[in-house]
Design an enzyme around this catalytic site. Sequence first.
Site, PDB file in Angstrom:
ATOM      1  N   ASP A 244       0.835  -1.193   0.000  1.00  0.00           N
ATOM      2  CA  ASP A 244       0.000   0.000   0.000  1.00  0.00           C
ATOM      3  C   ASP A 244       0.880   1.258   0.000  1.00  0.00           C
ATOM      4  OD1 ASP A 244      -2.775   1.106   0.380  1.00  0.00           O
ATOM      5  OD2 ASP A 244      -1.851   1.928   2.189  1.00  0.00           O
ATOM      6  N   GLU A 307      14.766 -15.498  -0.189  1.00  0.00           N
ATOM      7  CA  GLU A 307      15.121 -16.556   0.748  1.00  0.00           C
ATOM      8  C   GLU A 307      14.125 -17.716   0.701  1.00  0.00           C
ATOM      9  OE1 GLU A 307      15.156 -14.705   4.555  1.00  0.00           O
ATOM     10  OE2 GLU A 307      16.660 -13.198   3.994  1.00  0.00           O
TER      11      GLU A 307
END
Length: 594
Positions: A244, A307
């Site tokens: 956002d 990751e």
Amino acid sequence: MTHIDSTVASPALELTSTNPAATVIHPASESAREWWRTAVIYQVYPRSFADGNGDGIGDIPGITSRLDHLVELGVDAVWLSPFYRSPQADAGYDVADYRDVDPLFGTLADFEELLAQARSRGLRVIADLVPNHTSDDHEWFKDALAAGPGSPERARYLFREGKGAAGELPPNNWKSIFGGPAWTRVSDRTSPLASDGVTDGEWYLHMFDTRQPDLDWEHPEVRAEFEDVLRFWLDRGVDGFRIDVAHGMVKAPGLPDWDGDTSMVEGATEAHEAAEDGSTGAGNSGPMFDQDGVHDIYRAWHKVLAEYTGDRALVAEAWVEPLSRLARYVRSDEMHQAFNFSYLTTAWDAAALRGVVTASLEASDEVGAPTTWVLSNHDVIRHASRMGLTGAAVRPNGIGTNDPQPDAELGLRRARAASLQMLGLPGSAYVYQGEELGLPEHTDLDDDLRQDPAWWRSGYTEAGRDGCRVPLPWEADKPGYGFGPTGKSWLPQPDSYKACAADVQRSTEGSTFAMYRSALALRKANDLGLGSLAWVDDFAGADSVLAFVNNGVLVLTNFGETPVALPAGAEVLVASGPLTGAGVPQDTTVWLTV
């Protein structure tokens, strides 16, 4: 070169050549097949999607119960608007705890069950993240108020001394996007008089509501906290995050005065050809937006997502123009997608749309990213109503009872044509809940029921976003149109929703739902998301026609009053409306084999 045999079908327009000119502006992707490059992603606004417990507010169990609707529709992923703990001052975009589910929507166990059920159906899930600001109920902000000026707790936010002899004036002249000043003063007195309501202390910045204090993203604790929040949800299996206000987290040094205006939705107000760079006026500018420092944040976040296995994705909600600036957010080591608001705000006009599509693809191709298309979301008027407005103000912030009303028939016809055109474009696309049902805006909502803070902060001049957030109709003959088991709904549904209900549309040939379902199946079967785009120019009356070829599918939209002839021998795959003889009528899009 695309070969299409021509035909003459008076009074329709016809192709002028058996070998119409096809100008390739975007090549097909041969290798990159990460899911987010081509995905059709469905936005769920939790409080309005489906209510599982009967309290009139949508929730996570309600979403889980309706996942089969999304599977039948044919989308690839679900984006969930905020479901975190929140006082709901701005419908969940004021987050008090980023690591828990608000009891209004269920529990963390409910969320994990939703993930499991979505995964079993082949649906990915993207969570919303709100990093520009927190709620004033967040523990950090409570600590900041208690700690006082100059404290480490306040350093996480943008507290400043005021101007004037006694600091009685805001630190600068910035305005809130919701209306009014972007600063609120607090009381820093320690005497018992501090409870008398008088403010005499520092000011804090809030680019949105007073209850949404902006964070200081220059502070290392803020950066570390949100990297940990990302991992919290990634560990639970989310496939990515929609960010956002992704362009607003870093402010210009010194927070300089700025005389411009900010708003939720910017953009051109009448049909025109977009600027050469695709600009339509949709971008937020000023010292509080699109600062270079945001890119360091997203490079760090990109490393966090790397990751994890499974091509996790970051999606930027960034009202940025020109498109070359937006493309900076999706460079190879930053975000993966960015909403294309220049496309959303482009007028219903062949030349304007061609300009913004061309500029969008060129800008994203420069950085090797997909272009992401969108027509509606929880912050803008539903395009089935927006496209039915005429006159100067075609994109107001909400429509009230006393405002000019959209032409419902015109709006739906254009919305269907626009949606079919959008789904034929290469890249990724977003569908806002209910647009597959052709839902209109609720334009006669009682003002006393409005809950969007933009309504009162604008001095009751902007109706706000409640009209596009009304609970969905699932079953035409049930109370509340099947939104929940009791018939309650947190906002009233208009009578027009009965005919739009999902159960009605599933069994109706030619319904908006049927059109979306067919288009999404064809999009996948023809690999349009990874396809090329070639403009087809050799139509008589080409000024009123937008036509392109993507992986052997001709997508043609007629904006003019005179029908456009179908090429001889072409097979109609799907159309947004009835075809007249051999012609494509005005405000209609058709997909054809070529």
